[in-house]
Design a protein around this motif. Structure first.
Motif, PDB file in Angstrom:
ATOM      1  N   TYR A 180       0.526  -1.371  -0.033  1.00 49.24           N
ATOM      2  CA  TYR A 180      -0.082   0.053  -0.029  1.00 49.24           C
ATOM      3  C   TYR A 180       0.863   1.183  -0.053  1.00 49.24           C
ATOM      4  N   SER A 181       2.177   1.037   0.420  1.00 49.64           N
ATOM      5  CA  SER A 181       2.964   2.491   0.356  1.00 49.64           C
ATOM      6  C   SER A 181       3.891   2.552  -0.753  1.00 49.64           C
ATOM      7  N   LEU A 182       4.410   1.523  -1.163  1.00 53.17           N
ATOM      8  CA  LEU A 182       5.448   1.597  -2.222  1.00 53.17           C
ATOM      9  C   LEU A 182       4.673   1.814  -3.524  1.00 53.17           C
ATOM     10  N   ASP A 183       5.458   2.689  -4.337  1.00 52.94           N
ATOM     11  CA  ASP A 183       4.780   2.971  -5.723  1.00 52.94           C
ATOM     12  C   ASP A 183       4.978   1.684  -6.340  1.00 52.94           C
ATOM     13  N   TYR A 184       4.066   1.575  -7.606  1.00 56.48           N
ATOM     14  CA  TYR A 184       3.773   0.481  -8.391  1.00 56.48           C
ATOM     15  C   TYR A 184       5.271   0.077  -9.116  1.00 56.48           C
ATOM     16  N   LYS A 185       6.096   1.160  -9.631  1.00 54.86           N
ATOM     17  CA  LYS A 185       7.171   0.739 -10.526  1.00 54.86           C
ATOM     18  C   LYS A 185       8.241   0.041  -9.317  1.00 54.86           C
ATOM     19  N   THR A 186       8.168   0.375  -8.160  1.00 48.41           N
ATOM     20  CA  THR A 186       9.164  -0.299  -7.204  1.00 48.41           C
ATOM     21  C   THR A 186       8.711  -1.654  -6.773  1.00 48.41           C
ATOM     22  N   LEU A 187       7.425  -1.810  -6.594  1.00 50.85           N
ATOM     23  CA  LEU A 187       6.643  -3.025  -6.452  1.00 50.85           C
ATOM     24  C   LEU A 187       7.343  -4.138  -7.389  1.00 50.85           C
ATOM     25  N   ARG A 189       9.595  -4.232  -9.304  1.00 50.04           N
ATOM     26  CA  ARG A 189      10.862  -4.682  -9.302  1.00 50.04           C
ATOM     27  C   ARG A 189      11.030  -6.156  -8.606  1.00 50.04           C
ATOM     28  N   TYR A 190      10.032  -6.232  -7.579  1.00 48.38           N
ATOM     29  CA  TYR A 190      10.373  -7.389  -6.515  1.00 48.38           C
ATOM     30  C   TYR A 190       9.145  -8.510  -7.069  1.00 48.38           C
ATOM     31  N   THR A 191       8.036  -8.202  -7.481  1.00 51.14           N
ATOM     32  CA  THR A 191       7.115  -9.022  -7.638  1.00 51.14           C
ATOM     33  C   THR A 191       6.168  -8.782  -8.864  1.00 51.14           C
ATOM     34  N   GLN A 192       5.770  -9.285  -9.811  1.00 50.64           N
ATOM     35  CA  GLN A 192       4.860  -8.862 -10.815  1.00 50.64           C
ATOM     36  C   GLN A 192       3.480  -9.021 -10.562  1.00 50.64           C
ATOM     37  N   ASP A 193       3.173  -9.453  -9.281  1.00 46.85           N
ATOM     38  CA  ASP A 193       1.593  -9.598  -8.894  1.00 46.85           C
ATOM     39  C   ASP A 193       1.576  -8.987  -7.380  1.00 46.85           C
ATOM     40  N   PRO A 194       2.119  -7.868  -6.956  1.00 46.77           N
ATOM     41  CA  PRO A 194       2.138  -7.754  -5.654  1.00 46.77           C
ATOM     42  C   PRO A 194       0.643  -7.733  -4.676  1.00 46.77           C
ATOM     43  N   PHE A 195      -0.267  -7.292  -5.386  1.00 43.59           N
ATOM     44  CA  PHE A 195      -1.592  -7.497  -4.430  1.00 43.59           C
ATOM     45  C   PHE A 195      -2.108  -9.075  -4.626  1.00 43.59           C
ATOM     46  N   GLY A 196      -1.597  -9.735  -5.663  1.00 49.98           N
ATOM     47  CA  GLY A 196      -2.245 -11.104  -5.785  1.00 49.98           C
ATOM     48  C   GLY A 196      -1.267 -11.865  -4.593  1.00 49.98           C
ATOM     49  N   ASP A 197       0.054 -11.433  -4.476  1.00 53.19           N
ATOM     50  CA  ASP A 197       0.827 -12.105  -3.521  1.00 53.19           C
ATOM     51  C   ASP A 197       0.297 -11.696  -1.961  1.00 53.19           C
ATOM     52  N   LEU A 198       0.004 -10.450  -1.934  1.00 59.41           N
ATOM     53  CA  LEU A 198      -0.878 -10.139  -0.455  1.00 59.41           C
ATOM     54  C   LEU A 198      -1.991 -10.972  -0.057  1.00 59.41           C
ATOM     55  N   ALA A 199      -2.736 -11.166  -1.203  1.00 59.79           N
ATOM     56  CA  ALA A 199      -4.159 -11.759  -1.019  1.00 59.79           C
ATOM     57  C   ALA A 199      -3.640 -13.211  -0.841  1.00 59.79           C
ATOM     58  N   ALA A 200      -2.685 -13.873  -1.508  1.00 58.28           N
ATOM     59  CA  ALA A 200      -2.594 -15.214  -1.462  1.00 58.28           C
ATOM     60  C   ALA A 200      -1.676 -15.545  -0.113  1.00 58.28           C
ATOM     61  N   ALA A 209      10.704  -6.170  -0.261  1.00 53.93           N
ATOM     62  CA  ALA A 209      10.827  -4.932  -1.029  1.00 53.93           C
ATOM     63  C   ALA A 209      10.718  -3.801  -0.013  1.00 53.93           C
ATOM     64  N   LEU A 210       9.999  -4.195   1.175  1.00 57.14           N
ATOM     65  CA  LEU A 210       9.961  -2.968   2.154  1.00 57.14           C
ATOM     66  C   LEU A 210      11.287  -2.853   2.753  1.00 57.14           C
ATOM     67  N   ARG A 211      11.676  -3.911   3.098  1.00 55.75           N
ATOM     68  CA  ARG A 211      13.190  -3.610   4.062  1.00 55.75           C
ATOM     69  C   ARG A 211      14.274  -3.092   3.021  1.00 55.75           C
ATOM     70  N   ARG A 212      14.425  -3.587   1.768  1.00 53.98           N
ATOM     71  CA  ARG A 212      15.216  -2.818   0.824  1.00 53.98           C
ATOM     72  C   ARG A 212      15.229  -1.459   0.507  1.00 53.98           C
ATOM     73  N   GLU A 213      13.846  -1.174   0.323  1.00 53.69           N
ATOM     74  CA  GLU A 213      13.784   0.497   0.130  1.00 53.69           C
ATOM     75  C   GLU A 213      13.731   1.149   1.420  1.00 53.69           C
ATOM     76  N   SER A 214      13.866   0.414   2.473  1.00 54.35           N
ATOM     77  CA  SER A 214      14.050   1.415   3.704  1.00 54.35           C
ATOM     78  C   SER A 214      15.629   1.114   3.973  1.00 54.35           C
ATOM     79  N   GLY A 215      16.327   0.601   3.242  1.00 53.57           N
ATOM     80  CA  GLY A 215      18.018   0.580   3.422  1.00 53.57           C
ATOM     81  C   GLY A 215      18.417  -0.494   4.381  1.00 53.57           C
ATOM     82  N   LEU A 216      17.422  -1.457   4.501  1.00 57.37           N
ATOM     83  CA  LEU A 216      18.151  -2.638   5.353  1.00 57.37           C
ATOM     84  C   LEU A 216      18.036  -3.934   4.391  1.00 57.37           C
ATOM     85  N   PRO A 217      18.947  -4.799   4.963  1.00 55.94           N
ATOM     86  CA  PRO A 217      19.264  -6.039   4.352  1.00 55.94           C
ATOM     87  C   PRO A 217      17.993  -6.839   4.329  1.00 55.94           C
TER      88      PRO A 217
END
Length: 217
Positions: A180-187, A189-200, A209-217
């Motif tokens: 819900y917070s990362l932009d679509y282009k960023t998402l 890069r990590y998964t082709q179906d971010p909302f499908g992954d969330l639902a499943a 994606a969240l950790r890397r975009e926050s600068g964490l390993p």
């Protein structure tokens, strides 16, 4: 506390920016030193003034000595005259003493005054060189650091805050946060179906994606 992002791209970008800032500070310092040295060369004028004052003093003393010697030679030359030679010779030798003493005193006074002017000029030039050199270094450095340090500090604090916040949060909450917070282009890069992954319930890519975009390993 993490100083650089875990992502290689972000880490390289941050490191390059840090090195550029350090390089600019070095350039500012070099420019300040060169400016200081250039102004300091003007002290040669003051030293020349001092040399002129010493030369005036030395010249008047040499002139006075030459006059004294000339009268002394004349006095020695008339010493052999019968009856009056000794008295006349002494008179001749004493004759210029008042004038030559005054000449020496005047020469020393004028020469000393000029030497003091030269010393003051050197002192003021050295002070100006120090002030200008520091200003040339500090003014652009302060502007650069005022722009860079807050931004860099926010980045480091953001990574520290993200680490504390994400360390023990439930995985499904983190996945939802990413979706819900990362932009679509960023998402994408990590998964082709971010909302499908969330639902499943496939949370790994979203959490990554969240950790890397926050600068964490």
């Amino acid at each position: 506390m993490r100083l650089y992002p875990a992502s290689a791209t972000a880490r390289t970008r941050t490191l390059v920016r840090d090195l550029v800032v350090v390089g600019l500070l070095a350039v500012f310092a070099w420019t300040g030193v060169k400016t200081h040295d250039a102004i300091l060369e003007l002290t040669s004028i003051g030293r020349g003034i001092q040399d002129s004052g010493r030369a005036i003093s030395a010249t008047t003393r040499n002139t006075a000595s030459a006059v004294d010697n000339a009268f002394a030679d004349a006095g020695n030359a008339v010493n052999g005259i019968p009856l009056v030679g000794g008295q006349l010779g002494g008179t001749l030798r004493r004759a210029p003493s008042d004038a030559t003493s005054a000449l020496r005193a005047e020469g020393d006074e004028q020469g000393g005054r000029i030497v003091r002017l030269g010393v003051e000029q050197v002192r003021r030039t050295e002070r100006a060189a120090n002030w200008v050199g520091w200003l040339v270094f500090l003014l652009p450095s302060v502007v650069l650091l005022a722009w860079f340090v807050p931004k860099r500090s926010r980045q480091v604090l953001a990574m520290a805050t993200a680490h504390r916040t994400l360390s023990h949060a439930p995985e499904h909450i983190l996945a939802a946060r990413a979706a819900y917070s990362l932009d679509y282009k960023t998402l994408r890069r990590y998964t082709q179906d971010p909302f499908g992954d969330l639902a499943a319930g496939r949370h790994d890519a979203l959490v990554t994606a969240l950790r890397r975009e926050s600068g964490l390993p």
